[in-house]
Design a protein around this motif. Sequence first.
Motif, PDB file in Angstrom:
ATOM      1  N   ASP A  44      24.576   5.135  33.363  1.00 66.30           N
ATOM      2  CA  ASP A  44      23.927   6.251  34.043  1.00 66.30           C
ATOM      3  C   ASP A  44      22.459   6.353  33.633  1.00 66.30           C
ATOM      4  O   ASP A  44      21.949   5.527  32.863  1.00 66.30           O
ATOM      5  CB  ASP A  44      24.671   7.568  33.772  1.00 66.30           C
ATOM      6  CG  ASP A  44      24.697   7.952  32.288  1.00 66.30           C
ATOM      7  OD1 ASP A  44      23.853   7.438  31.517  1.00 66.30           O
ATOM      8  OD2 ASP A  44      25.552   8.761  31.897  1.00 66.30           O
ATOM      9  N   ASN A  45      21.777   7.387  34.128  1.00 69.69           N
ATOM     10  CA  ASN A  45      20.338   7.504  33.855  1.00 69.69           C
ATOM     11  C   ASN A  45      20.022   7.866  32.414  1.00 69.69           C
ATOM     12  O   ASN A  45      18.858   7.858  32.007  1.00 69.69           O
ATOM     13  CB  ASN A  45      19.681   8.505  34.827  1.00 69.69           C
ATOM     14  CG  ASN A  45      20.409   9.842  34.836  1.00 69.69           C
ATOM     15  OD1 ASN A  45      21.250  10.109  33.988  1.00 69.69           O
ATOM     16  ND2 ASN A  45      20.085  10.669  35.813  1.00 69.69           N
ATOM     17  N   SER A  71      24.669   9.314  39.445  1.00 76.40           N
ATOM     18  CA  SER A  71      23.962   9.080  38.184  1.00 76.40           C
ATOM     19  C   SER A  71      23.856   7.604  37.822  1.00 76.40           C
ATOM     20  O   SER A  71      23.111   7.248  36.917  1.00 76.40           O
ATOM     21  CB  SER A  71      24.662   9.826  37.043  1.00 76.40           C
ATOM     22  OG  SER A  71      25.933   9.257  36.782  1.00 76.40           O
TER      23      SER A  71
END
Length: 525
Positions: A44-45, A71
């Motif tokens: 994810d980010n 995400s």
Amino acid sequence: MRSLQKILLLHVLACLERLTHVIAIIHGKKAPENSMQYMASVQDNNGHHVCGGFLITEEFVVSAAQCDDSSLTYVVLGNHNLKNGNHQKIKIENKLIHENYQQVGLGNDIMLIKLSEKVKLGHGVEIIQIPHAEINLKENQVCQVAGWGTTKTHGKPVDELMVVDVSVIDKQVCKEQWPDLPANVTCAGGYKTNKGFCQGDSGGPLVCHGFAVGVVSFNYYKNCNYPNKPNVYTDISKYQQLLCKTSTSHSCQHNFTFFAGIMLSLQKILLLHVLACLGRLTHVIAIIDGEKAPENSMQYMASVQNNKGEHVCGGFLITEDFVVSTAHCDEHNPTYVVLGNHNLKNGNHQKIKIENKTIHENYQQVGQGNDIMLIKLSEKVKLCHRVEIIQIPHAEINLKENQVCQVAGWGTTKTHGKPVDELRVVDVSVINPRVCKEQWPDLPANVTCAGGYGTNKGFCQGDSGGPLVCHGFAVGFASFNYNVNCNYPNKPNVYTDISKYRRWIDEVLEKKKFPKTFFCVKHLK
């Protein structure tokens, strides 16, 4: 489309947490450092691992559709330890989910991730091949699944990649345990065993004989210690059209380059005869300035032996009953092929008698080209963790100058030395064909040059026939070298370019009534 009742039932099961799709590896072990280099961590980010995946081209990763989340931002490749910063972290450009996917347990659980840039293929990152035709896995066939998830019920994800062996389960048995089993799936592990996957890593591959044949999809409940239903994987071979059309226009081409044999002029032949007589062309080749091949690597390597059990040439396995080697190895009257152990003194291997040999019809002698031989084994090898098939290009390849590849063998490691018992491997760089031609004015057609020139790494006396491996493909095999000076070779090492003989290989396999299976293979750049 399933009935409304089945869909509602699956919804209820999912809500009760009986379908588990955040999956990991149970009762496994750490994946060896040089293995499974196609494994990808989808993150994810915030840089947190969300799902597993695997690299099928330089810019596409396969994962599970259930992993899709707004995400999802990065894909990390190149290191089994996610805490180690020595890896490639590439942004996700796009995601393609199968149009009929609804939710986990209903099937079509497959997603293709497009990377924002091509990965750098090398020692830590490789592509895994996927079947191009439907596959028939045998019941109890042993495969592997890997991931970074939890290793026990309610445990925490791990930093280091774990891998476990799982056995394929008969489809009917799986259907009995999962009455609403979706179509296009494979079952392996979890049922009547404590080995399989659980919370932590969906999207990872089911790997059988070196091919990614499935994608981790769902399990039953959260009991990882004693799973009581089969683990279920998306059968990737049923989605080949989607993957090939989307990933690359070259992925599934079967247009083979037709080989046209060109005879050398009489002057060149005479010159080559003279050079050979003077010992300046060396075709008994081995590995110089290399290292021992890691135990779990290069499991396609074959030792071609005479009737006394002495190693005479190298080779590599391309089907369950065919090995590729050089035509000039036939001079040593090979009788057996040995596979399954890097140490030739270790008796734990498969020794199979040679049924027959097919030499290219235009081969005359080493240095004149067409130096290729197909060895038909008297029985099929038993594919397992120590014996695997290596893929060969289905189309012509374009290797870049200075591209780093590998060559391996059991020959001498120094000038006038003795052959070694343990397989050695060395990195060699591809040499521009024009430069190679300048050094070898009579260079035959359909060859590749790598190593030896301006370097002390390459091959020498002991093992011709060994493959030149680039990005996991056997793109060539050792043919000839210059003189017997292994310490400071002064001309490029020359390999037969196997992609130029693809049609010939297929014709031989057809004549031997070998049932061909085509695979989705792209151009190597």
